[in-house]
Design a protein around this motif. Structure first.
Motif, PDB file in Angstrom:
ATOM      1  N   GLY A   1      -6.301  -9.828   2.245  1.00 40.64           N
ATOM      2  CA  GLY A   1      -5.140  -9.302   1.538  1.00 40.64           C
ATOM      3  C   GLY A   1      -3.976 -10.277   1.524  1.00 40.64           C
ATOM      4  N   LYS A   2      -3.002 -10.003   0.654  1.00 44.36           N
ATOM      5  CA  LYS A   2      -1.797 -10.810   0.580  1.00 44.36           C
ATOM      6  C   LYS A   2      -0.882 -10.502   1.759  1.00 44.36           C
ATOM      7  CE  LYS A   2       2.533 -11.635  -1.545  1.00 44.36           C
ATOM      8  NZ  LYS A   2       2.640 -12.806  -0.652  1.00 44.36           N
ATOM      9  N   GLY A   3      -0.221 -11.515   2.346  1.00 38.81           N
ATOM     10  CA  GLY A   3       0.769 -11.240   3.386  1.00 38.81           C
ATOM     11  C   GLY A   3       0.588 -12.030   4.670  1.00 38.81           C
TER      12      GLY A   3
ATOM     13  N   SER B   1       0.480 -15.576   5.324  1.00 41.16           N
ATOM     14  CA  SER B   1       1.468 -16.631   5.497  1.00 41.16           C
ATOM     15  C   SER B   1       2.878 -16.072   5.378  1.00 41.16           C
ATOM     16  CB  SER B   1       1.276 -17.730   4.441  1.00 41.16           C
ATOM     17  OG  SER B   1       0.016 -18.347   4.620  1.00 41.16           O
ATOM     18  N   SER B   2       3.076 -15.148   4.432  1.00 40.36           N
ATOM     19  CA  SER B   2       4.440 -14.651   4.254  1.00 40.36           C
ATOM     20  C   SER B   2       4.916 -13.922   5.506  1.00 40.36           C
ATOM     21  CB  SER B   2       4.590 -13.813   2.978  1.00 40.36           C
ATOM     22  OG  SER B   2       3.641 -12.801   2.905  1.00 40.36           O
ATOM     23  N   SER B   3       4.049 -13.222   6.226  1.00 39.74           N
ATOM     24  CA  SER B   3       4.523 -12.555   7.451  1.00 39.74           C
ATOM     25  C   SER B   3       4.914 -13.599   8.503  1.00 39.74           C
ATOM     26  CB  SER B   3       3.506 -11.549   7.981  1.00 39.74           C
ATOM     27  OG  SER B   3       2.526 -12.160   8.775  1.00 39.74           O
TER      28      SER B   3
ATOM     29  N   VAL C   1      -3.079  -9.168  16.696  1.00 43.36           N
ATOM     30  CA  VAL C   1      -3.917  -9.561  15.555  1.00 43.36           C
ATOM     31  C   VAL C   1      -3.783  -8.511  14.465  1.00 43.36           C
ATOM     32  CG1 VAL C   1      -6.251 -10.080  14.741  1.00 43.36           C
ATOM     33  CG2 VAL C   1      -5.578 -10.714  17.080  1.00 43.36           C
ATOM     34  N   THR C   2      -3.477  -8.952  13.257  1.00 40.42           N
ATOM     35  CA  THR C   2      -3.441  -8.049  12.110  1.00 40.42           C
ATOM     36  C   THR C   2      -4.413  -8.544  11.057  1.00 40.42           C
ATOM     37  OG1 THR C   2      -1.080  -7.646  12.461  1.00 40.42           O
ATOM     38  CG2 THR C   2      -1.986  -6.956  10.355  1.00 40.42           C
ATOM     39  N   GLU C   3      -5.229  -7.629  10.562  1.00 42.82           N
ATOM     40  CA  GLU C   3      -6.082  -7.964   9.434  1.00 42.82           C
ATOM     41  C   GLU C   3      -5.431  -7.426   8.168  1.00 42.82           C
ATOM     42  OE1 GLU C   3     -10.181  -6.645   9.593  1.00 42.82           O
ATOM     43  OE2 GLU C   3     -10.400  -7.158   7.463  1.00 42.82           O
ATOM     44  N   MET C   4      -5.032  -8.343   7.289  1.00 41.55           N
ATOM     45  CA  MET C   4      -4.422  -7.941   6.025  1.00 41.55           C
ATOM     46  C   MET C   4      -5.539  -7.528   5.070  1.00 41.55           C
ATOM     47  SD  MET C   4      -1.924  -9.469   7.640  1.00 41.55           S
ATOM     48  CE  MET C   4      -0.147  -9.695   7.698  1.00 41.55           C
ATOM     49  N   GLN C   5      -5.649  -6.229   4.840  1.00 36.94           N
ATOM     50  CA  GLN C   5      -6.716  -5.732   3.965  1.00 36.94           C
ATOM     51  C   GLN C   5      -6.235  -5.642   2.530  1.00 36.94           C
ATOM     52  OE1 GLN C   5      -8.765  -2.171   5.094  1.00 36.94           O
ATOM     53  NE2 GLN C   5     -10.408  -3.512   5.783  1.00 36.94           N
TER      54      GLN C   5
ATOM     55  N   VAL D   1      -5.988  -4.059  -0.719  1.00 36.02           N
ATOM     56  CA  VAL D   1      -6.187  -2.777  -1.387  1.00 36.02           C
ATOM     57  C   VAL D   1      -6.249  -3.030  -2.890  1.00 36.02           C
ATOM     58  CG1 VAL D   1      -5.277  -0.451  -1.773  1.00 36.02           C
ATOM     59  CG2 VAL D   1      -5.033  -1.541   0.481  1.00 36.02           C
ATOM     60  N   LYS D   2      -5.262  -3.781  -3.408  1.00 34.26           N
ATOM     61  CA  LYS D   2      -5.353  -4.308  -4.776  1.00 34.26           C
ATOM     62  C   LYS D   2      -4.436  -5.507  -4.918  1.00 34.26           C
ATOM     63  CE  LYS D   2      -2.945  -0.406  -6.809  1.00 34.26           C
ATOM     64  NZ  LYS D   2      -2.483   0.247  -8.052  1.00 34.26           N
ATOM     65  N   HIS D   3      -4.668  -6.288  -5.955  1.00 33.21           N
ATOM     66  CA  HIS D   3      -3.882  -7.500  -6.173  1.00 33.21           C
ATOM     67  C   HIS D   3      -3.541  -7.640  -7.655  1.00 33.21           C
ATOM     68  CE1 HIS D   3      -2.400 -11.555  -6.065  1.00 33.21           C
ATOM     69  NE2 HIS D   3      -2.466 -11.544  -4.739  1.00 33.21           N
TER      70      HIS D   3
END
Lengths: 212, 212
Positions: free
Chosen positions: A52-54, A56-58, A190-194, A196-198
């Protein structure tokens, strides 16, 4: 209930408010207990992974937070580098506070040269090690390091050993798809960025300020 | 292969390099096709949700990106506000570029007063609407808006209508747990931040520069 509230159509009545308050009181107890139990100060090793997106931005949001608290920050970008990103342009404004190193040449499917990718990754890790031995740096972002580990451009055990040897209060964020299990095991958060849609799927191109 | 590569123990041989290059060439085809198909420029509505760490920080990373591209940014924090965060301290350094509004009074389980939470949320939405009608603002962060929607402090249909009426090229990021399905449906890009593990569980307190 105020006119303002009614105007925006919020749902509210006395029963709802009471139930809400009781629920929040129980929630406060649980949250307070958790926070009371987590007392130790320590440098945190964070990993953001997934499709998912997020990711690098996080990490770059944490850079802003750290700067707000007067910390010094180091950034090493392992893969990105073909086009100048918004984060690079912005954080380079603060050379006293942010040490920013773009060591990649774009994504590996653009370069198509493994030897060169490996050499670049080794150089980037050497730069990362300099930051990991500098206790004036409070937060380090190792952007897309997971990809370099996934393709075995770097040895994961060596990377983990270097991360473990860092100053006690230094935080490190590692980003990218394909985080190896050994790194996830070694990490604190640890976070997995899932995905959902892009917006790509709806035909919207990568927008500056959002994707780069 | 260079000495440097061997020293760090990277796995590499000629067969691996060949297979890698062939695989990357196929990957490049797929990625190029996807990017070629996504051509339209448009303001993107992003939602970050889930229980994992990284929802607000990814929004603040986008703020840094947008500033790097010379855009103006608006931030409305719906819930946070009890303690000054690193992101607030940092982005308030740029009052010409970032319009930063902290409208909350801490998490709702701290306040335990529904009427007051509703009123605060309504005020915050009024502030958000000002930004959503200002086409000089390129990116808006609506931090923890999902929580205000989850507890029905605001009407989701009204919120979506206001989001849809915004300037065509304006990007909006909505963060927080409990995003309502209607908002996910309306969004272009949605990431669920999945908790894999958190440093709290290992007894590490919320660290400045990481959690706030």
């Amino acid at each position: 209930m105020s006119e303002k509230t009614e105007a925006a159509g919020a749902v509210s009545d006395d029963g709802l408010a009471e139930r809400h308050n009781a629920r929040m009181a129980r929630k406060k107890e649980v949250v307070d207990k958790k926070i009371a139990a987590a007392k130790r100060d320590a440098g945190v090793l964070l990993v953001t992974c997934g499709n998912g997106k997020g990711k690098s931005s996080s990490a770059f949001g944490m850079v802003a937070r750290a700067l707000g608290h007067g910390m010094k920050v180091g950034v090493v970008q392992f893969i990105k580098g073909a086009i100048p990103t918004g984060e690079e342009k912005f954080f380079r404004r603060f050379p006293e506070e942010v040490s920013f190193h773009v060591m990649g040449e774009g994504y590996t499917w653009e370069t198509q040269n493994r030897e060169r990718d490996v050499e670049k990754a080794q150089l980037a890790w050497a730069r990362a090690k300099e930051l990991l031995t500098d206790d004036s740096i409070g937060l380090i972002v190792l952007d897309e390091l997971n990809i370099a580990l996934k393709y075995k451009y770097l040895d994961v055990q060596q990377v983990i050993a270097d991360l473990r040897a860092r100053p006690a209060m230094q935080h490190v964020v590692v980003t990218g798809r394909g985080a190896p299990p050994e790194l996830i095991e070694a990490a604190d958060t640890v976070t997995e960025m899932q995905l959902v849609k892009h917006a790509f799927a709806a035909g919207i191109a990568a927008q500056p300020g959002v994707e780069w």
